[in-house]
Design a protein around this motif. Sequence first.
Motif, PDB file in Angstrom:
ATOM      1  N   MET B   1       0.852  -1.205   0.000  1.00  0.00           N
ATOM      2  CA  MET B   1       0.000   0.000   0.000  1.00  0.00           C
ATOM      3  C   MET B   1       0.873   1.234   0.000  1.00  0.00           C
ATOM      4  N   ASN B   2       0.446   2.227  -0.735  1.00  0.00           N
ATOM      5  CA  ASN B   2       1.175   3.487  -0.751  1.00  0.00           C
ATOM      6  C   ASN B   2       1.043   4.199   0.572  1.00  0.00           C
ATOM      7  N   ASN B   3       1.972   5.107   0.801  1.00  0.00           N
ATOM      8  CA  ASN B   3       1.895   5.965   1.958  1.00  0.00           C
ATOM      9  C   ASN B   3       0.926   7.103   1.642  1.00  0.00           C
ATOM     10  N   THR B   4      -0.213   7.131   2.317  1.00  0.00           N
ATOM     11  CA  THR B   4      -1.197   8.163   2.012  1.00  0.00           C
ATOM     12  C   THR B   4      -1.579   8.884   3.285  1.00  0.00           C
ATOM     13  N   ILE B   5      -2.454   9.856   3.137  1.00  0.00           N
ATOM     14  CA  ILE B   5      -2.926  10.582   4.306  1.00  0.00           C
ATOM     15  C   ILE B   5      -3.728   9.654   5.206  1.00  0.00           C
ATOM     16  N   VAL B   6      -4.364   8.635   4.606  1.00  0.00           N
ATOM     17  CA  VAL B   6      -5.134   7.696   5.417  1.00  0.00           C
ATOM     18  C   VAL B   6      -4.209   6.829   6.263  1.00  0.00           C
ATOM     19  N   SER B   7      -3.079   6.406   5.648  1.00  0.00           N
ATOM     20  CA  SER B   7      -2.172   5.540   6.412  1.00  0.00           C
ATOM     21  C   SER B   7      -1.513   6.318   7.544  1.00  0.00           C
ATOM     22  N   TYR B   8      -1.427   7.658   7.405  1.00  0.00           N
ATOM     23  CA  TYR B   8      -0.926   8.457   8.525  1.00  0.00           C
ATOM     24  C   TYR B   8      -1.885   8.369   9.705  1.00  0.00           C
ATOM     25  N   ALA B  42      -9.540  15.934   2.638  1.00  0.00           N
ATOM     26  CA  ALA B  42      -8.194  16.402   2.307  1.00  0.00           C
ATOM     27  C   ALA B  42      -8.179  17.047   0.927  1.00  0.00           C
ATOM     28  N   ALA B  43      -8.922  16.442  -0.018  1.00  0.00           N
ATOM     29  CA  ALA B  43      -8.951  17.000  -1.370  1.00  0.00           C
ATOM     30  C   ALA B  43      -9.558  18.391  -1.352  1.00  0.00           C
ATOM     31  N   VAL B  44     -10.659  18.548  -0.605  1.00  0.00           N
ATOM     32  CA  VAL B  44     -11.308  19.857  -0.536  1.00  0.00           C
ATOM     33  C   VAL B  44     -10.372  20.878   0.091  1.00  0.00           C
ATOM     34  N   VAL B  45      -9.678  20.454   1.166  1.00  0.00           N
ATOM     35  CA  VAL B  45      -8.764  21.377   1.847  1.00  0.00           C
ATOM     36  C   VAL B  45      -7.640  21.804   0.910  1.00  0.00           C
ATOM     37  N   VAL B  46      -7.010  20.812   0.251  1.00  0.00           N
ATOM     38  CA  VAL B  46      -5.876  21.132  -0.621  1.00  0.00           C
ATOM     39  C   VAL B  46      -6.321  22.028  -1.769  1.00  0.00           C
ATOM     40  N   LEU B  47      -7.458  21.671  -2.364  1.00  0.00           N
ATOM     41  CA  LEU B  47      -7.936  22.439  -3.519  1.00  0.00           C
ATOM     42  C   LEU B  47      -8.274  23.862  -3.114  1.00  0.00           C
ATOM     43  N   LEU B 126       1.679  16.203  -4.299  1.00  0.00           N
ATOM     44  CA  LEU B 126       2.467  17.291  -3.728  1.00  0.00           C
ATOM     45  C   LEU B 126       2.746  17.002  -2.253  1.00  0.00           C
ATOM     46  N   PRO B 127       4.030  16.918  -1.843  1.00  0.00           N
ATOM     47  CA  PRO B 127       4.336  16.511  -0.468  1.00  0.00           C
ATOM     48  C   PRO B 127       4.321  17.679   0.511  1.00  0.00           C
ATOM     49  N   PHE B 128       3.175  17.967   1.106  1.00  0.00           N
ATOM     50  CA  PHE B 128       3.094  19.070   2.064  1.00  0.00           C
ATOM     51  C   PHE B 128       3.806  18.701   3.361  1.00  0.00           C
ATOM     52  N   SER B 129       3.613  17.439   3.789  1.00  0.00           N
ATOM     53  CA  SER B 129       4.333  16.951   4.959  1.00  0.00           C
ATOM     54  C   SER B 129       4.370  15.436   4.851  1.00  0.00           C
ATOM     55  N   SER B 130       5.040  14.780   5.807  1.00  0.00           N
ATOM     56  CA  SER B 130       5.170  13.328   5.675  1.00  0.00           C
ATOM     57  C   SER B 130       3.811  12.647   5.791  1.00  0.00           C
ATOM     58  N   GLY B 131       2.867  13.248   6.541  1.00  0.00           N
ATOM     59  CA  GLY B 131       1.546  12.650   6.653  1.00  0.00           C
ATOM     60  C   GLY B 131       0.545  13.261   5.703  1.00  0.00           C
ATOM     61  N   PHE B 132       0.640  14.580   5.529  1.00  0.00           N
ATOM     62  CA  PHE B 132      -0.366  15.280   4.741  1.00  0.00           C
ATOM     63  C   PHE B 132       0.058  15.330   3.279  1.00  0.00           C
ATOM     64  N   THR B 133       0.228  14.152   2.690  1.00  0.00           N
ATOM     65  CA  THR B 133       0.393  14.024   1.247  1.00  0.00           C
ATOM     66  C   THR B 133      -0.784  13.189   0.804  1.00  0.00           C
TER      67      THR B 133
END
Lengths: 178, 398
Positions: B1-8, B42-47, B126-133
């Motif tokens: 599994m990829n490292n995502t905001i959910v896995s954080y 997260a998508a709404v926040v980033v957008l 876009l890597p905003f932080s280690s968790g918030f990507t």
Amino acid sequence: MFDQILFILSAVITMGGALAVVFSNNLMHACVYLLASLFGVAGLYATLNADFLAATQLVVYAGGVVILMLFAIMLTGGVQSTVNKFGIVKVPGMGNAKTYSAAGLAAVVISFVLFKILKNAAAMPAKGQMAYESTVEKLGGLLVSDHVLAFELSSILLLGALVGAAVIARPRHIKDDV
Amino acid sequence: MNNTIVSYFLQFEEFQTVVTKLSEITGANATSLVAFVIFAVAAVVVLGALATVGGLGTYAERKISADLQMRQGPNRVGPYGILQFLADGVKMIMKEDIVPRHADKLTFNIAPLLCMLGVMATFAVLPFSSGFTMTDLDVGVFYLIGVSSLVGVGIFLGGYSSNSKWSMLGGMRGASQIISYEVPVTLSILAIVLLAGGMSFGTIVSAQGAWPHQWFVLHNPFTFIAFIVLFIGVLAETNRAPFDLPEAESELVSGYHTEFTGMRFGFFALAEYMEVFVVCGVVAALFLGGYNVPFGLGEGTFLMEKLHIPAIHAKGVGQLLQVGSFVSKTLALYYVVIWIRWTLPRLRVDHLMTLCWKYLTPIALFNLVGCALWMFFFHGQSIWQLLGHLGGGHGGGH
């Protein structure tokens, strides 16, 4: 379920785009629909866990090939009308022996391909949850070990194309005889 | 599994209990539902955040240019004129939407959307932080190059569909410029991929450290040159001055978006400003250490061990610091981009192509080979580590 939704979306975009390419009268629009179809194919790759292939599809086709086609269409002007200035139809009519034989050959090839796909699909067991794994390292390893000949040959081909393009595009200096 | 905001979020027990509670209430496994909700939020926040950044980009551009030219800049709407971009947005929406009679309707309509789509799709990695990507794809950088090439298609179609000479020339210039400069940009990125040993932003950023001497830009001489080549290349790819030939207002009216009115034009402008933020973020992540924070603050280890703060809060603070680190580096680069625009004159078309194919591309190729040799001979050590060994050797000898 999420995988299936993504698959159906990608498949609809791919097929819809492809059909729109075929049925569109405007060459430029067809190119745009082709872009959508290629995007759908990238989505299909992504649903099959081939992430590198999906990204390559985007880079090569969306970034390169479609822009190249758009340029070619624009610079050649596309087909404005099917009748030239003497009132003679420029595009040959469909429905002669040549077109029928070409279509028949294409149909045979496509039916073979379809048969092969469907035969495997029927025999395939129900797919469980596929484990996600990265394909980049494997692809890189294979490219420089098992498939190094193909890799080198294609790079030589591309280098040849690059040099050829440079030679063709080079301005010719006409010698002054005076 | 990829490292995502959910896995954080999944690493915390508190989050797990919420998921199990929800599963009991709904009577089904709520993991995917929660993942979907997190992704949506997260998508709404980033957008929303990046659209605001794009809007504020126009304000920053005008204010900084005013500064450089000893003017005031916008100063009427809100304090220091900071709400000017909202007023501009309202004006754009309320303008009449004109489609030229001989324009190609379909492509005219979708061209601005393609530009927006190409830029917005890059937000996913876009890597905003280690968790918030949103998602740390294994092919992150490659994916970003791929989807951002849609912007080129959008610009080209916008120029073509307008049925105007100026637009057409602007669109042609835009597309040729973008696909040409993709070559040196990709080659410079490849040098960094070589150093980091991976194409995901997570790998690349964690291969660097928080301090400037651990950044890839100062890793060895070749990466320093690659940084400059990449920065010039992304200026050209985002059509910023001195490479804003597609919209050269002194020769082409306003280039590919001459015929676009109202929000269609607004989409082009917004896409451009958001793309500048994205590429600045990419340069920051690749060369300037990305979201790294010193003293283990980013991972929360410092707060957890020294101050005994629970993991979820310590890591939350760490994520905020990481976002701050990433965004401040990105905005510093954004300032440089605007600064360059108001300092340098525009290039000529043939100079632009000469710069790309005769200078930047060979330099980038040379850099790639140089980086590979550096990795081979020095086993990936940075120039500072080598100097340290040298100094350490002397110290041991005495």
